[in-house]
Design an enzyme around this catalytic site. Structure first.
Site, short mmCIF file in Angstrom:
data_model
loop_
_atom_site.label_atom_id
_atom_site.label_comp_id
_atom_site.label_asym_id
_atom_site.label_seq_id
_atom_site.Cartn_x
_atom_site.Cartn_y
_atom_site.Cartn_z
CD GLU A 36 -3.92 -10.17 32.85
OE1 GLU A 36 -4.52 -11.14 33.34
OE2 GLU A 36 -2.89 -9.71 33.35
CB CYS A 191 1.41 -18.03 47.60
SG CYS A 191 0.23 -18.99 48.59
CB CYS A 197 5.40 -19.72 54.43
SG CYS A 197 4.05 -20.70 53.73
CB CYS A 200 4.96 -15.17 52.18
SG CYS A 200 3.33 -14.53 51.80
CB CYS A 206 -0.66 -16.61 56.01
SG CYS A 206 -1.22 -18.01 55.02
#
Ligand code: SF4
Length: 347
Positions: A36, A191, A197, A200, A206
């Site tokens: 991370e 995204c 899209c 997605c 959205c």
């Protein structure tokens, strides 16, 4: 709605999500933490070889804490943002000293360690602790800002607060580790800056996609207005049609270039230099922009009756014919005004 959002993201993850990344194998708090930190500001493909080398040489918190800083930085070389490596190292030593060598798996415990912010802490808790942790890294911010049409720049407190609230609302109570990976993956692979899209799982709800405004989200950082400074430049012409220029100091703005005299009190300037004004014409002001400010210039064309060009005898002053200027360095306002005077165009 929220369940449906996370369900759809998880359903997509089951089919399309990345599950073979090195930090997704042999999952431990240490490995998730290192990954991370490395993934902050850095793409997955760049991080993979660095992560593998880092955890191969420093496989545990204890090994990292025992290493000297040069060694840690050596294994970080090429990843950039070296404060991340130094904080990782300091945190490892704190974990060994104060937490018995185990990462504290609470939000407050993690946030107290150097270099761990709210999103990183949420990811560690969710992925390694399988507790409910909420993340909001750059990828997640983009997804949520578009899906919920959150206006404004992400660096603004109110926008960040709104996104954290949405991140909390959309994070499920089950399969939190998978969801955390899933929402990050969705931002990284679907995204993106140019969103895909059609691929997605949350396209139907959205708002940005439905209104074809994806390019507006996330909002851009507002451009800070540059400050404006002003100056008055004197274009002093002698009877031969020559113009007086002064050389600027060697350092600083326009260092060493030749420019017009600048002063507020032109009468005092004339008197100081033995010049007598016969005519004064105010030319149109114009703006010259620098990186950090605008300079609004008011040019005054001043005709003097001083026939002797040597009147101003300083080494840093010379009379120049605008129509055939000598090969010396001029400031941009000088060339601009010369062009205007020579061509008789308006400034
Ligand atoms: Fe992003 Fe498009 Fe999905 Fe909306 S539909 S979250 S803009 S990829």
């Amino acid at each position: 709605m929220n369940d449906r959002f996370s369900d759809r993201v998880l359903g997509w993850f089951d089919v399309h999500g990345r599950k073979d990344l090195p930090w997704q194998q042999d999952i431990s708090a240490y490995r998730v933490w290192v990954s991370e930190i490395m993934l902050q500001q850095t793409q997955v493909t760049t991080v993979i070889p660095f992560f593998e080398r880092f955890v191969a040489r420093l496989p545990t918190v204890q090994a990292l804490a025992a290493a000297d800083e040069d060694t840690v930085l050596h294994y970080w070389t090429g990843l950039g943002y070296y404060a991340r490596a130094r904080n990782l190292h300091r945190s490892a030593r704190e974990i060994v000293t104060n937490h018995g060598g185990q990462l504290p798996m609470t939000l407050d415990g993690l946030l107290a360690l150097p270099g761990i912010g709210r999103s990183t802490a949420g990811a560690i808790i969710a992925i390694a602790g399988d507790q409910r942790g909420v993340i909001l890294d750059g990828n997640v911010k983009r997804v949520l800002a578009r899906h919920f049409a959150v206006e404004g720049w992400l660096g603004e407190r109110t926008v960040a607060d709104a996104l954290w609230q949405l991140a909390d609302q959309t994070t499920p109570h089950q399969r939190v580790a998978d969801y955390t990976q899933a929402i990050m993956d969705l931002g990284a692979t679907v995204c993106m800056r140019q969103p895909q899209c059609g691929d997605c799982p949350v396209q139907q709800t959205c708002l940005a996609c439905r209104t074809q405004t994806t390019a507006q989200y996330p909002g851009r950082k507002p451009r800070k207005e540059k400050p404006v400074k002003t100056t008055r430049m004197l274009i002093i012409e002698n009877p031969e049609g020559e113009v007086l220029l002064l050389q600027r100091p060697p350092t600083g703005l326009w260092g060493g270039l030749w420019s017009f005299p600048e002063c507020d009190d032109q009468n005092a300037f004339m008197a100081d230099h033995g010049l007598t004004m016969v005519e004064e014409i105010a030319l149109q002001p114009f703006r010259h922009s620098f990186t950090h400010y605008h300079l609004d210039i008011t040019p005054m064309q001043v005709r003097v009756d001083t026939p002797n060009a040597s009147t101003v005898a300083e080494a840093s002053a010379r009379w120049v014919l605008p129509q055939s200027p000598p090969p010396i360095g001029f400031t941009r306002p000088v060339t601009r005004i010369f062009e205007a005077l020579y061509s008789n165009s308006l400034l």
